[in-house]
Write an enzyme that holds these catalytic residues in place. Structure first.
Site, PDB file in Angstrom:
ATOM      1  N   ALA A  10       8.018  -9.555   4.779  1.00 30.39           N
ATOM      2  CA  ALA A  10       8.627 -10.552   3.683  1.00 30.39           C
ATOM      3  C   ALA A  10       9.561  -9.932   2.557  1.00 30.39           C
ATOM      4  O   ALA A  10      10.340 -10.368   1.933  1.00 30.39           O
ATOM      5  CB  ALA A  10       7.496 -11.022   2.717  1.00 30.39           C
ATOM      6  N   ARG A  15      18.358  -2.738   0.513  1.00 26.44           N
ATOM      7  CA  ARG A  15      19.312  -1.687   0.785  1.00 26.44           C
ATOM      8  C   ARG A  15      19.888  -1.678   2.066  1.00 26.44           C
ATOM      9  O   ARG A  15      20.920  -0.714   2.495  1.00 26.44           O
ATOM     10  CB  ARG A  15      18.324  -0.298   0.768  1.00 26.44           C
ATOM     11  CG  ARG A  15      17.841  -0.244  -0.557  1.00 26.44           C
ATOM     12  CD  ARG A  15      16.772   0.979  -0.590  1.00 26.44           C
ATOM     13  NE  ARG A  15      17.138   2.299  -0.310  1.00 26.44           N
ATOM     14  CZ  ARG A  15      16.669   3.312   0.437  1.00 26.44           C
ATOM     15  NH1 ARG A  15      15.595   3.026   0.612  1.00 26.44           N
ATOM     16  NH2 ARG A  15      17.257   4.401   0.649  1.00 26.44           N
ATOM     17  N   GLN A  75       5.094 -15.797   1.632  1.00 31.95           N
ATOM     18  CA  GLN A  75       4.866 -14.888   0.428  1.00 31.95           C
ATOM     19  C   GLN A  75       6.267 -15.029  -0.338  1.00 31.95           C
ATOM     20  O   GLN A  75       6.993 -14.335  -0.190  1.00 31.95           O
ATOM     21  CB  GLN A  75       4.674 -13.606   0.835  1.00 31.95           C
ATOM     22  CG  GLN A  75       4.180 -12.713  -0.503  1.00 31.95           C
ATOM     23  CD  GLN A  75       4.290 -11.100  -0.433  1.00 31.95           C
ATOM     24  OE1 GLN A  75       5.130 -10.632   0.577  1.00 31.95           O
ATOM     25  NE2 GLN A  75       3.578 -10.379  -1.118  1.00 31.95           N
ATOM     26  N   GLY A 104       7.021  -5.259   9.583  1.00 29.60           N
ATOM     27  CA  GLY A 104       7.984  -5.769  10.327  1.00 29.60           C
ATOM     28  C   GLY A 104       9.514  -4.859  10.469  1.00 29.60           C
ATOM     29  O   GLY A 104      10.125  -5.042  11.311  1.00 29.60           O
ATOM     30  N   ASP A 105       9.380  -3.658   9.644  1.00 29.33           N
ATOM     31  CA  ASP A 105      10.472  -2.887   9.588  1.00 29.33           C
ATOM     32  C   ASP A 105      10.227  -1.449   9.987  1.00 29.33           C
ATOM     33  O   ASP A 105      10.832  -0.555  10.052  1.00 29.33           O
ATOM     34  CB  ASP A 105      10.858  -2.587   8.289  1.00 29.33           C
ATOM     35  CG  ASP A 105      10.040  -1.884   7.270  1.00 29.33           C
ATOM     36  OD1 ASP A 105       8.780  -1.747   7.673  1.00 29.33           O
ATOM     37  OD2 ASP A 105      10.423  -1.739   6.118  1.00 29.33           O
ATOM     38  N   GLU A 154      -0.173   6.255  -3.740  1.00 31.73           N
ATOM     39  CA  GLU A 154       1.242   6.006  -3.617  1.00 31.73           C
ATOM     40  C   GLU A 154       1.998   7.273  -4.290  1.00 31.73           C
ATOM     41  O   GLU A 154       1.647   7.783  -5.408  1.00 31.73           O
ATOM     42  CB  GLU A 154       1.518   4.724  -4.099  1.00 31.73           C
ATOM     43  CG  GLU A 154       1.107   3.519  -3.315  1.00 31.73           C
ATOM     44  CD  GLU A 154       1.545   3.442  -1.959  1.00 31.73           C
ATOM     45  OE1 GLU A 154       2.725   3.662  -1.606  1.00 31.73           O
ATOM     46  OE2 GLU A 154       0.508   3.967  -0.954  1.00 31.73           O
ATOM     47  N   ASN A 169       0.815   8.231   4.846  1.00 28.74           N
ATOM     48  CA  ASN A 169       0.365   6.587   5.265  1.00 28.74           C
ATOM     49  C   ASN A 169       1.561   5.901   5.959  1.00 28.74           C
ATOM     50  O   ASN A 169       2.702   5.933   5.566  1.00 28.74           O
ATOM     51  CB  ASN A 169      -0.048   5.870   4.287  1.00 28.74           C
ATOM     52  CG  ASN A 169      -0.463   4.363   4.569  1.00 28.74           C
ATOM     53  OD1 ASN A 169      -0.692   4.217   5.628  1.00 28.74           O
ATOM     54  ND2 ASN A 169      -0.111   3.587   3.764  1.00 28.74           N
ATOM     55  N   ASN A 226      15.038   1.074   6.218  1.00 27.83           N
ATOM     56  CA  ASN A 226      15.254   0.737   5.181  1.00 27.83           C
ATOM     57  C   ASN A 226      16.894   0.590   4.586  1.00 27.83           C
ATOM     58  O   ASN A 226      17.514  -0.336   3.893  1.00 27.83           O
ATOM     59  CB  ASN A 226      14.736   1.456   3.909  1.00 27.83           C
ATOM     60  CG  ASN A 226      13.491   1.297   3.965  1.00 27.83           C
ATOM     61  OD1 ASN A 226      12.625   0.722   3.897  1.00 27.83           O
ATOM     62  ND2 ASN A 226      12.616   2.615   3.994  1.00 27.83           N
ATOM     63  N   LYS A 333      26.386 -16.996  34.917  1.00 27.59           N
ATOM     64  CA  LYS A 333      25.204 -17.301  33.941  1.00 27.59           C
ATOM     65  C   LYS A 333      24.216 -18.246  34.514  1.00 27.59           C
ATOM     66  O   LYS A 333      24.604 -19.530  35.197  1.00 27.59           O
ATOM     67  CB  LYS A 333      26.124 -17.844  32.612  1.00 27.59           C
ATOM     68  CG  LYS A 333      24.990 -18.377  31.657  1.00 27.59           C
ATOM     69  CD  LYS A 333      25.724 -19.668  30.910  1.00 27.59           C
ATOM     70  CE  LYS A 333      25.296 -20.937  31.604  1.00 27.59           C
ATOM     71  NZ  LYS A 333      25.631 -22.170  30.832  1.00 27.59           N
TER      72      LYS A 333
HETATM   73  C1  UD1 Z   1       4.196   1.463   2.010  1.00 28.66           C
HETATM   74  C2  UD1 Z   1       2.855   2.030   1.760  1.00 28.66           C
HETATM   75  C3  UD1 Z   1       2.818   3.690   1.779  1.00 28.66           C
HETATM   76  C4  UD1 Z   1       3.402   3.993   2.918  1.00 28.66           C
HETATM   77  C5  UD1 Z   1       4.657   3.438   3.461  1.00 28.66           C
HETATM   78  C6  UD1 Z   1       5.270   3.708   5.106  1.00 28.66           C
HETATM   79  C7  UD1 Z   1       1.669   0.513   0.150  1.00 28.66           C
HETATM   80  C8  UD1 Z   1       1.458   0.228  -1.089  1.00 28.66           C
HETATM   81  N1  UD1 Z   1       2.409   1.620   0.383  1.00 28.66           N
HETATM   82  O1  UD1 Z   1       5.031   2.007   1.058  1.00 28.66           O
HETATM   83  O2  UD1 Z   1       1.559   4.110   1.451  1.00 28.66           O
HETATM   84  O3  UD1 Z   1       3.660   5.478   2.974  1.00 28.66           O
HETATM   85  O4  UD1 Z   1       4.681   1.827   3.263  1.00 28.66           O
HETATM   86  O5  UD1 Z   1       6.244   3.075   5.387  1.00 28.66           O
HETATM   87  O6  UD1 Z   1       1.267  -0.315   1.202  1.00 28.66           O
HETATM   88  N2  UD1 Z   1       6.016  -6.353   2.053  1.00 28.66           N
HETATM   89  C9  UD1 Z   1       5.838  -7.624   2.130  1.00 28.66           C
HETATM   90  N3  UD1 Z   1       5.451  -8.050   0.753  1.00 28.66           N
HETATM   91  C10 UD1 Z   1       5.332  -7.470  -0.360  1.00 28.66           C
HETATM   92  C11 UD1 Z   1       5.741  -5.974  -0.286  1.00 28.66           C
HETATM   93  C12 UD1 Z   1       6.085  -5.493   0.900  1.00 28.66           C
HETATM   94  O7  UD1 Z   1       5.804  -8.155   3.121  1.00 28.66           O
HETATM   95  O8  UD1 Z   1       5.076  -7.785  -1.318  1.00 28.66           O
HETATM   96  C13 UD1 Z   1       6.212  -5.744   3.215  1.00 28.66           C
HETATM   97  C14 UD1 Z   1       7.766  -5.005   3.542  1.00 28.66           C
HETATM   98  O9  UD1 Z   1       8.745  -6.153   4.027  1.00 28.66           O
HETATM   99  C15 UD1 Z   1       7.587  -4.074   4.581  1.00 28.66           C
HETATM  100  C16 UD1 Z   1       6.173  -3.332   4.343  1.00 28.66           C
HETATM  101  O10 UD1 Z   1       5.521  -4.424   3.706  1.00 28.66           O
HETATM  102  O11 UD1 Z   1       7.721  -4.446   5.757  1.00 28.66           O
HETATM  103  C17 UD1 Z   1       6.136  -2.279   3.372  1.00 28.66           C
HETATM  104  O12 UD1 Z   1       6.561  -2.485   1.934  1.00 28.66           O
HETATM  105  P1  UD1 Z   1       7.260  -1.373   1.345  1.00 28.66           P
HETATM  106  O13 UD1 Z   1       7.551  -1.921   0.181  1.00 28.66           O
HETATM  107  O14 UD1 Z   1       8.514  -1.128   2.078  1.00 28.66           O
HETATM  108  O15 UD1 Z   1       6.305  -0.466   1.252  1.00 28.66           O
HETATM  109  P2  UD1 Z   1       6.496   1.105   0.798  1.00 28.66           P
HETATM  110  O16 UD1 Z   1       6.776   1.445  -0.646  1.00 28.66           O
HETATM  111  O17 UD1 Z   1       7.641   1.783   1.413  1.00 28.66           O
HETATM  112 CA    CA Z   2       9.324   1.064   3.010  1.00 29.04          CA
END
Ligand code: UD1
Ligand code: CA
Length: 449
Positions: A10, A15, A75, A104-105, A154, A169, A226, A333
């Site tokens: 979501a 970035r 979401q 997903g990323d 975190e 993590n 990212n 094709k």
């Molecule tokens: C998260 C972890 C962190 C870990 C890191 C690894 C948490 C709180 N933190 O941090 O411990 O080291 O990933 O890359 O979990 N997403 C949603 N909805 C939201 C928020 C996020 O779908 O409300 C999805 C994002 O699209 C992404 C993933 O969840 O695919 C991670 O979210 P992101 O905000 O990038 O987490 P980090 O701060 O990187």
């Molecule tokens: Ca991330």
């Protein structure tokens, strides 16, 4: 044990500086979210739920194209990873067994790693995928006590001492479904980001006397995308690995650095791939086939002994049987080309079936599109299509039939027949030279330049 898969997709990915949702950016020819779906498939999940937000309709389309049984959860507002997982609750109601959460990323998680996590569940109530980071940066830190995982902190909330921890993590986490949602219910957002952290469930579980464990993987596996720069780095890393693997598996690459692979490119032993070949998604090349320089293949199957290119283009649905020849500036094709057939020069073969041993001369075109509908062309075994024949589909040329060069074929040609569909030649003795003389004279007298 039964397992369901949740993919968090979501995030806005601001970035990336893009109108396209982050998880739809292509890596190795495939959207990022599709990589996560494919990695999870190793566990044969009973249900797959993808949580979408930004660009949700577009993301949902890509997800369902890859896995039509996948469910989409929305979401609309991104309040954190725990909140994101919660959106999948209804879709998994009553589901027995575990859930595994992927991002997903994060495209490089290997299926074997997920299998290890599943196996580790025998020893722990919750299993987290961790990695030793060369530069732990802003990752969440895994606070351990011996083998036991105590909690995840975190970066934003960590003390200097906790920030010194290098075990990080990855985000992948596995637990019993009912337990996971139960723990998430207890997660609050009283933290530096004001978000509901999924990572908080570890501390909550430990407080209930449950156990948590860590499975470790290589840092390269957990690479998250990212920015465009990270996407480009990930692409380079993928290509380097794919080239090395192809060489390892017995493929000849004379200039490996110029060959571009897709996530699912499958090349058999003793294939030869010349320089500057691009493989889009869905290509299989069997043992001993050759793909010559500057060819572009996508959604195609090339059988043993076939030779493609140089400068050929195989588009989705190109199915080449053994020993087929597809030469320069030929596009294929949605067409089945049977064994030993040849299309060697400057041709378009689309929505067609070409029988074994048929020969299509230079400039053969299947005119498959009437502006609204696509139509089929059938060419029989051993047929000979004269150069520059237009085959206006739907049309059938029978086995061992011939068409004269320059024909426009609009009616079926029976087996063994010769079809000529062109203007009859007229020859005027001397007229060519007389015409040229007159034009030259006109130029000299200045009447026309
Ligand atoms: C998260 C972890 C962190 C870990 C890191 C690894 C948490 C709180 N933190 O941090 O411990 O080291 O990933 O890359 O979990 N997403 C949603 N909805 C939201 C928020 C996020 O779908 O409300 C999805 C994002 O699209 C992404 C993933 O969840 O695919 C991670 O979210 P992101 O905000 O990038 O987490 P980090 O701060 O990187
Ligand atoms: Ca991330």
């Amino acid at each position: 044990m039964a397992v369901s898969q949740i993919i968090l997709a979501a995030g806005q990915g601001s970035r990336m500086q893009s109108d396209l949702p982050k998880v739809l950016h292509l890596l190795a020819g495939v959207p990022l979210v599709t990589h996560a779906l494919r990695a999870g498939r190793a566990l044969a999940p009973e249900r797959v739920v993808v949580v979408v937000g930004h660009g949700s309709a577009q993301v949902a389309r890509v997800v369902v194209a890859e896995d039509e049984s996948a469910q989409i959860a929305h979401q609309p507002e991104q309040k954190g990873t725990a909140h994101a997982v919660l959106q999948a609750r209804a879709a998994l109601e009553g589901q027995a067994g575990d859930v595994i959460v992927l991002y997903g990323d994060t495209p490089f998680i290997r299926p074997e790693t997920l299998e290890q996590m599943q196996a580790a569940r025998a020893a722990h109530d919750i299993v987290v995928l961790g990695f030793d980071a060369a530069d732990p940066g802003r990752y969440g830190r895994l606070v351990t006590d011996g083998d036991a995982l105590e909690r995840i902190v975190e970066f934003k909330d960590a003390t200097a001492e906790e920030r010194a921890i290098t075990l990080c993590n990855s985000g992948v986490i596995c637990a019993d479904r009912a337990l996971m949602f139960d723990l998430i219910d207890a997660v609050g957002n009283d933290n530096a980001a004001g978000e509901y952290y999924l990572t908080d469930i570890i501390g909550l579980a430990r407080a209930r006397g449950l156990s948590a464990g860590v499975v470790r993987c290589a840092e390269a596996e957990t690479l998250g995308i990212n920015t465009r720069a990270e996407l480009a780095q990930a692409e380079a890393a993928f290509q380097a690995r794919a080239r090395a693997e192809a060489l390892e598996n017995g493929v000849t690459l004379s200039a490996p650095d110029t060959v571009i692979f897709a996530q699912d490119t499958a090349l058999g032993r003793d294939c030869v791939v010349e320089p500057y070949v691009v493989f889009g998604p869905g290509v299989t090349v069997e043992s001993g086939a050759t793909v010559r320089a500057f060819s572009h293949l996508e959604g195609a199957h090339v059988s043993q002994g076939a030779v493609v290119g140089p400068y050929a283009r195989l588009r989705p649905g190109a199915e080449l049987a053994e020993d087929v020849r597809i030469g320069n500036f030929v596009e294929v094709k949605a067409a089945q080309i049977d064994a030993g057939a040849k299309v060697n020069h400057l041709s378009y073969v689309g929505d067609a079936h070409v029988g074994a041993g048929a020969n299509l001369g230079a400039g053969t075109v299947t005119c498959n599109y009437d502006g609204v509908f696509k139509h089929h062309t059938e060419i029989g075994a051993g047929a000979f299509i004269g150069s520059s024949t237009m085959l206006v589909a739907p049309v059938r040329v029978g086995a061992e039939a011939l068409t004269g060069s320059g024909s426009v074929i609009t009616q079926d040609v029976p087996d063994g027949a010769l079809a000529l569909g062109r203007g009859r030649q007229e020859t005027k003795p001397g007229l060519g030279k007389r015409l040229m003389d007159r034009l030259r004279a006109a130029k000299i007298s200045g009447k026309k330049d």
